[in-house]
Design a protein around this motif. Sequence first.
Motif, PDB file in Angstrom:
ATOM      1  N   THR A 146       0.852  -1.185   0.000  1.00  0.00           N
ATOM      2  CA  THR A 146       0.000   0.000   0.000  1.00  0.00           C
ATOM      3  C   THR A 146       0.889   1.237   0.000  1.00  0.00           C
ATOM      4  O   THR A 146       2.041   1.196   0.456  1.00  0.00           O
ATOM      5  N   TRP A 147       0.357   2.326  -0.501  1.00  0.00           N
ATOM      6  CA  TRP A 147       1.112   3.573  -0.471  1.00  0.00           C
ATOM      7  C   TRP A 147       1.385   3.993   0.969  1.00  0.00           C
ATOM      8  O   TRP A 147       2.421   4.578   1.270  1.00  0.00           O
ATOM      9  N   GLN A 200       5.424   4.890   5.084  1.00  0.00           N
ATOM     10  CA  GLN A 200       5.952   4.587   6.416  1.00  0.00           C
ATOM     11  C   GLN A 200       7.434   4.176   6.324  1.00  0.00           C
ATOM     12  O   GLN A 200       8.261   4.627   7.121  1.00  0.00           O
ATOM     13  N   ILE A 201       7.756   3.345   5.343  1.00  0.00           N
ATOM     14  CA  ILE A 201       9.150   2.931   5.136  1.00  0.00           C
ATOM     15  C   ILE A 201      10.001   4.136   4.752  1.00  0.00           C
ATOM     16  O   ILE A 201      11.106   4.328   5.280  1.00  0.00           O
ATOM     17  N   ALA A 202       9.499   4.963   3.841  1.00  0.00           N
ATOM     18  CA  ALA A 202      10.235   6.156   3.403  1.00  0.00           C
ATOM     19  C   ALA A 202      10.500   7.089   4.590  1.00  0.00           C
ATOM     20  O   ALA A 202      11.617   7.589   4.756  1.00  0.00           O
ATOM     21  N   ASN A 203       9.496   7.309   5.410  1.00  0.00           N
ATOM     22  CA  ASN A 203       9.661   8.185   6.574  1.00  0.00           C
ATOM     23  C   ASN A 203      10.661   7.598   7.568  1.00  0.00           C
ATOM     24  O   ASN A 203      11.444   8.333   8.170  1.00  0.00           O
ATOM     25  N   ILE A 255       9.146  -2.075  -4.415  1.00  0.00           N
ATOM     26  CA  ILE A 255       8.056  -2.378  -5.359  1.00  0.00           C
ATOM     27  C   ILE A 255       8.519  -3.418  -6.377  1.00  0.00           C
ATOM     28  O   ILE A 255       7.792  -4.355  -6.703  1.00  0.00           O
ATOM     29  N   ARG A 256       9.741  -3.285  -6.850  1.00  0.00           N
ATOM     30  CA  ARG A 256      10.274  -4.201  -7.868  1.00  0.00           C
ATOM     31  C   ARG A 256      10.567  -5.590  -7.305  1.00  0.00           C
ATOM     32  O   ARG A 256      10.326  -6.604  -7.953  1.00  0.00           O
ATOM     33  N   LEU A 298       8.246  -8.117   1.792  1.00  0.00           N
ATOM     34  CA  LEU A 298       8.957  -6.969   2.341  1.00  0.00           C
ATOM     35  C   LEU A 298       7.940  -6.114   3.083  1.00  0.00           C
ATOM     36  O   LEU A 298       6.806  -5.964   2.629  1.00  0.00           O
ATOM     37  N   SER A 299       8.367  -5.531   4.193  1.00  0.00           N
ATOM     38  CA  SER A 299       7.447  -4.730   4.992  1.00  0.00           C
ATOM     39  C   SER A 299       8.225  -3.707   5.813  1.00  0.00           C
ATOM     40  O   SER A 299       9.460  -3.726   5.843  1.00  0.00           O
TER      41      SER A 299
END
Length: 150
Positions: free
Chosen positions: A28-29, A34-37, A81-82, A94-95
């Motif tokens: 999900t976006w 959350q990962i990016a932050n 994503i890939r 992945l999470s």
Amino acid sequence: MLTTESEQTAFCKEFNISADKFRNARMTWTELEQIANDLDHKRDEHQNTVKRYAEGLQGCLGVHSLSYRVKDTKHLIEKIIRKNPGYLKAGKSLSFKNYEQEITDLMGIRILLLFKEDWLQVHDHLMRVWEHIVRTAICICTRRRRYSFI
């Protein structure tokens, strides 16, 4: 970074991610944000860590020069994503909880040698100074068969 639909669309366009490719990732976006932050929040800590290792390597006689980096946040999200469809096929995913353990190139050091023969000096230095870390990295990379080591 990825909170609005226009940011998400721009991201997909920048990295050539089709709707099917995104759907196949089953992320999900919200989770990607959350990962990016999380990476952005830990960036200074990662930068200090990789800098410390690089400074330790700079003193090695065989090293001509080196550079280091922390993975760019957008490139991390694109990689997740890939790669996630492959993880899903293997019965994993992945999470937010596991990306730091599964993505092995969050930090990196590139070493430039002037002569091929200098690799042995660098190898011996790594094994002497950071044997426990090098053995862990070799184990992880060999298990995934992504890198080959001399």
